[in-house]
Design an enzyme around this catalytic site. Structure first.
Site, PDB file in Angstrom:
ATOM      1  N   CYS A  52       0.843  -1.137  -0.052  1.00 33.25           N
ATOM      2  CA  CYS A  52      -0.005  -0.089   0.099  1.00 33.25           C
ATOM      3  C   CYS A  52       0.909   1.077  -0.109  1.00 33.25           C
ATOM      4  O   CYS A  52       1.661   1.390   0.925  1.00 33.25           O
ATOM      5  CB  CYS A  52      -0.805  -0.143   1.327  1.00 33.25           C
ATOM      6  SG  CYS A  52      -1.612   1.534   1.685  1.00 33.25           S
ATOM      7  N   CYS A  55       0.470   3.390   3.549  1.00 34.92           N
ATOM      8  CA  CYS A  55       0.853   2.743   5.039  1.00 34.92           C
ATOM      9  C   CYS A  55       2.091   3.451   5.167  1.00 34.92           C
ATOM     10  O   CYS A  55       2.876   3.833   4.547  1.00 34.92           O
ATOM     11  CB  CYS A  55       1.021   1.250   4.763  1.00 34.92           C
ATOM     12  SG  CYS A  55      -0.543   0.475   4.874  1.00 34.92           S
ATOM     13  N   HIS A 115      -4.268   0.389   8.068  1.00 32.88           N
ATOM     14  CA  HIS A 115      -4.539   0.148   6.601  1.00 32.88           C
ATOM     15  C   HIS A 115      -6.353  -0.061   6.505  1.00 32.88           C
ATOM     16  O   HIS A 115      -6.816   0.031   5.752  1.00 32.88           O
ATOM     17  CB  HIS A 115      -3.770  -0.940   5.969  1.00 32.88           C
ATOM     18  CG  HIS A 115      -4.207  -1.132   4.555  1.00 32.88           C
ATOM     19  ND1 HIS A 115      -3.700  -0.352   3.474  1.00 32.88           N
ATOM     20  CD2 HIS A 115      -5.038  -2.288   4.103  1.00 32.88           C
ATOM     21  CE1 HIS A 115      -4.204  -0.613   2.206  1.00 32.88           C
ATOM     22  NE2 HIS A 115      -4.939  -1.918   2.428  1.00 32.88           N
ATOM     23  N   ASN A 155     -13.628   9.851  -1.318  1.00 32.91           N
ATOM     24  CA  ASN A 155     -14.138   8.972  -2.316  1.00 32.91           C
ATOM     25  C   ASN A 155     -13.945   7.394  -1.400  1.00 32.91           C
ATOM     26  O   ASN A 155     -12.842   6.925  -1.228  1.00 32.91           O
ATOM     27  CB  ASN A 155     -13.598   8.898  -3.654  1.00 32.91           C
ATOM     28  CG  ASN A 155     -13.984  10.016  -4.272  1.00 32.91           C
ATOM     29  OD1 ASN A 155     -14.910  10.531  -4.178  1.00 32.91           O
ATOM     30  ND2 ASN A 155     -13.128  10.442  -5.344  1.00 32.91           N
ATOM     31  N   GLY A 161     -14.505   4.914  -7.316  1.00 29.75           N
ATOM     32  CA  GLY A 161     -13.228   5.183  -7.932  1.00 29.75           C
ATOM     33  C   GLY A 161     -11.931   5.361  -7.026  1.00 29.75           C
ATOM     34  O   GLY A 161     -10.888   5.745  -7.561  1.00 29.75           O
ATOM     35  N   SER A 163      -8.819   4.789  -5.457  1.00 30.54           N
ATOM     36  CA  SER A 163      -7.596   4.115  -6.033  1.00 30.54           C
ATOM     37  C   SER A 163      -6.923   3.259  -4.960  1.00 30.54           C
ATOM     38  O   SER A 163      -6.369   2.352  -5.275  1.00 30.54           O
ATOM     39  CB  SER A 163      -6.709   4.945  -6.834  1.00 30.54           C
ATOM     40  OG  SER A 163      -6.157   5.782  -5.767  1.00 30.54           O
ATOM     41  N   HIS A 166      -6.768   1.986   1.570  1.00 30.94           N
ATOM     42  CA  HIS A 166      -6.406   2.767   2.914  1.00 30.94           C
ATOM     43  C   HIS A 166      -7.268   4.119   3.088  1.00 30.94           C
ATOM     44  O   HIS A 166      -7.245   4.947   2.072  1.00 30.94           O
ATOM     45  CB  HIS A 166      -4.792   3.088   2.868  1.00 30.94           C
ATOM     46  CG  HIS A 166      -4.139   3.273   4.183  1.00 30.94           C
ATOM     47  ND1 HIS A 166      -3.153   2.921   4.599  1.00 30.94           N
ATOM     48  CD2 HIS A 166      -4.721   4.459   5.171  1.00 30.94           C
ATOM     49  CE1 HIS A 166      -2.901   3.375   5.787  1.00 30.94           C
ATOM     50  NE2 HIS A 166      -3.621   4.234   6.141  1.00 30.94           N
ATOM     51  N   HIS A 168      -8.610   7.179   3.508  1.00 35.92           N
ATOM     52  CA  HIS A 168      -7.950   8.598   3.286  1.00 35.92           C
ATOM     53  C   HIS A 168      -8.924   9.557   2.594  1.00 35.92           C
ATOM     54  O   HIS A 168     -10.003   9.221   2.229  1.00 35.92           O
ATOM     55  CB  HIS A 168      -6.764   8.532   2.522  1.00 35.92           C
ATOM     56  CG  HIS A 168      -7.034   8.082   1.035  1.00 35.92           C
ATOM     57  ND1 HIS A 168      -7.329   6.967   0.650  1.00 35.92           N
ATOM     58  CD2 HIS A 168      -7.050   8.948  -0.097  1.00 35.92           C
ATOM     59  CE1 HIS A 168      -7.533   6.837  -0.670  1.00 35.92           C
ATOM     60  NE2 HIS A 168      -7.375   7.976  -1.423  1.00 35.92           N
ATOM     61  N   GLN A 170      -9.141  13.501   0.350  1.00 39.08           N
ATOM     62  CA  GLN A 170      -8.411  14.419  -0.551  1.00 39.08           C
ATOM     63  C   GLN A 170      -8.618  15.829  -0.260  1.00 39.08           C
ATOM     64  O   GLN A 170      -9.724  16.107   0.279  1.00 39.08           O
ATOM     65  CB  GLN A 170      -8.615  14.085  -1.982  1.00 39.08           C
ATOM     66  CG  GLN A 170      -8.104  12.710  -2.384  1.00 39.08           C
ATOM     67  CD  GLN A 170      -8.099  12.742  -4.045  1.00 39.08           C
ATOM     68  OE1 GLN A 170      -7.380  13.644  -4.664  1.00 39.08           O
ATOM     69  NE2 GLN A 170      -8.852  11.848  -4.499  1.00 39.08           N
ATOM     70  N   GLN A 325     -33.374  11.582 -11.518  1.00 43.34           N
ATOM     71  CA  GLN A 325     -34.634  11.078 -10.954  1.00 43.34           C
ATOM     72  C   GLN A 325     -34.401  10.045  -9.885  1.00 43.34           C
ATOM     73  O   GLN A 325     -33.420   9.409  -9.869  1.00 43.34           O
ATOM     74  CB  GLN A 325     -35.321  10.333 -11.948  1.00 43.34           C
ATOM     75  CG  GLN A 325     -36.527   9.812 -12.217  1.00 43.34           C
ATOM     76  CD  GLN A 325     -36.564   8.487 -11.489  1.00 43.34           C
ATOM     77  OE1 GLN A 325     -35.509   7.790 -11.962  1.00 43.34           O
ATOM     78  NE2 GLN A 325     -37.652   7.972 -11.148  1.00 43.34           N
TER      79      GLN A 325
HETATM   80 ZN   LIG Z   1      -2.365   1.188   3.730  1.00 41.89          ZN
END
Ligand SMILES: [Zn+2]
Ligand SMILES: [Zn+2]
Ligand SMILES: [Zn+2]
Length: 350
Positions: A52, A55, A115, A155, A161, A163, A166, A168, A170, A325
């Site tokens: 990851c 991490c 994680h 997200n 989406g 990626s 872990h 997190h 933005q 709708q």
């Molecule tokens: Zn991680």
């Protein structure tokens, strides 16, 4: 308010924050479903994943090594959508082909070194650390004279989406107001000019009186399914007190925010007993140095799931071309979320 006369009737509902309408078709909830079936999501992530890039101590894709961080950790995105040193460029071919350069900063915030530790399963003081980092990022980024808007968003889940699993979020901070906050600012300003009061303070009071769209609350915050919700289980998190941004939250408010974030995300996970995917983000006062008394601090949760862990709502056809709708009403979505257990279906984290 009597909604019964609309309970079997296609109707439109107005979003007063944006001026957009949503089409509600409650009579359609019985139609057969033969659409795409998603595989159920699982919760089987390890505490630490050596592959990851988020991490502690691991090397990110861009070659930078993460600190051995032990709490919430913020850093500049290695592949930023916005760059601070962007030159000032403007292209205008009549009024029909218009472009302007957009300077900004893209940050990443890992909620915790673990994680597999998501917001609903964090302890209050761990979520509180995340909130303290959010508030300090908002203040530090917003203090730069050329940064006029700071968007903090998460997200969650591959369906949205994300990626990397872990946990997190933005932060994108930039010079110009993005579309949605710009529209919300216009509507909040106009409402204040017309009524002499705050649009969302008035809305919080109205919903508190009616009660039917409220999901959960504490002394400082409440979460409701807005009357104009587009996504099946969309929710809004609102401060009860008029606060324009995170920098005006008291210590008690920040603790209350940690509590309400855990409450709503726990209910979401409990709905289909999966880590519930969503996009969430805060809307707060632009950082252009003005007071912006019209702005009321809030967050939106926009989750795609409709009927199970595997059936999601798609924004397609009429919704992309004309008006969004929905079938299940915001009132019945609120009722379902409200009636779920307050404890996470996986139990406490040891
Ligand atoms: Zn991680
Ligand atoms: Zn307000
Ligand atoms: Zn908003």
């Amino acid at each position: 308010m009597d909604l019964s006369k609309l309970s079997n009737t296609p109707h439109r509902r107005l979003n007063p924050l944006t001026g957009d309408w949503v089409l509600v078709s409650p009579q359609r909830t019985q139609r057969p479903w033969q659409g795409k079936v998603e595989r159920a999501l699982t919760d089987a992530q390890p505490i630490y994943d050596p592959t990851c890039y988020l991490c502690p101590g691991n090397t990110r894709a861009g070659g930078v090594k993460n600190a051995d961080y032990t709490s919430t950790f913020a850093f500049n995105n290695d592949y930023p959508a916005l760059i601070a040193s962007t030159p000032d460029v403007c292209v205008e071919e009549s009024s029909l082909v218009v472009a302007r350069s957009e300077p900004g900063v893209s940050r990443v915030v890992c909620f915790s070194p673990r994680h597999n530790l998501t917001i609903p399963r964090m302890k209050s003081d761990e979520i509180r650390n995340v909130i303290d980092v959010w508030a300090s990022e908002y203040t530090t980024l917003g203090a730069q004279p050329w940064i006029n808007h700071v968007e903090i968003f998460e997200n969650r889940g591959a369906m949205m989406g994300a990626s990397n699993p872990h946990p997190h979020c933005q932060i994108w901070a930039n010079k110009n107001m993005p579309n949605v906050p710009a529209r919300e600012q216009e509507k909040q300003e106009a409402y204040r000019a017309e009524h002499g009061s705050c649009l969302l303070c008035d809305y919080v009071m109205l919903e508190a009186r009616l009660g039917e769209r409220i999901v959960c609350e504490n002394d400082s915050f409440l979460v409701l399914v807005p009357f104009w919700a587009v996504w099946p289980f969309e929710a809004m998190l609102l401060s009860k007190r008029h606060v324009t941004a995170m920098d005006e939250l008291s210590h008690g408010d920040r603790t209350g925010l940690a509590d309400i974030l855990r409450q709503i995300t726990t209910r979401y996970d409990n709905l289909f007993e999966v880590p519930f995917p969503y996009t969430m983000g805060f809307h707060q006062r632009p950082t252009d140095g003005q007071a912006h008394p019209e702005w009321h601090f809030h967050a939106h949760y926009l989750p795609p799931l409709l009927r199970s862990a595997t059936v999601q709502k798609f924004m397609v056809g009429y919704e992309l071309l004309a008006t969004p709708q929905r079938d299940i009403t915001p009132e019945s979505a609120a009722e379902r979320l409200r009636s779920l257990p307050a404890e996470h279906y996986l139990g406490a984290v040891e």
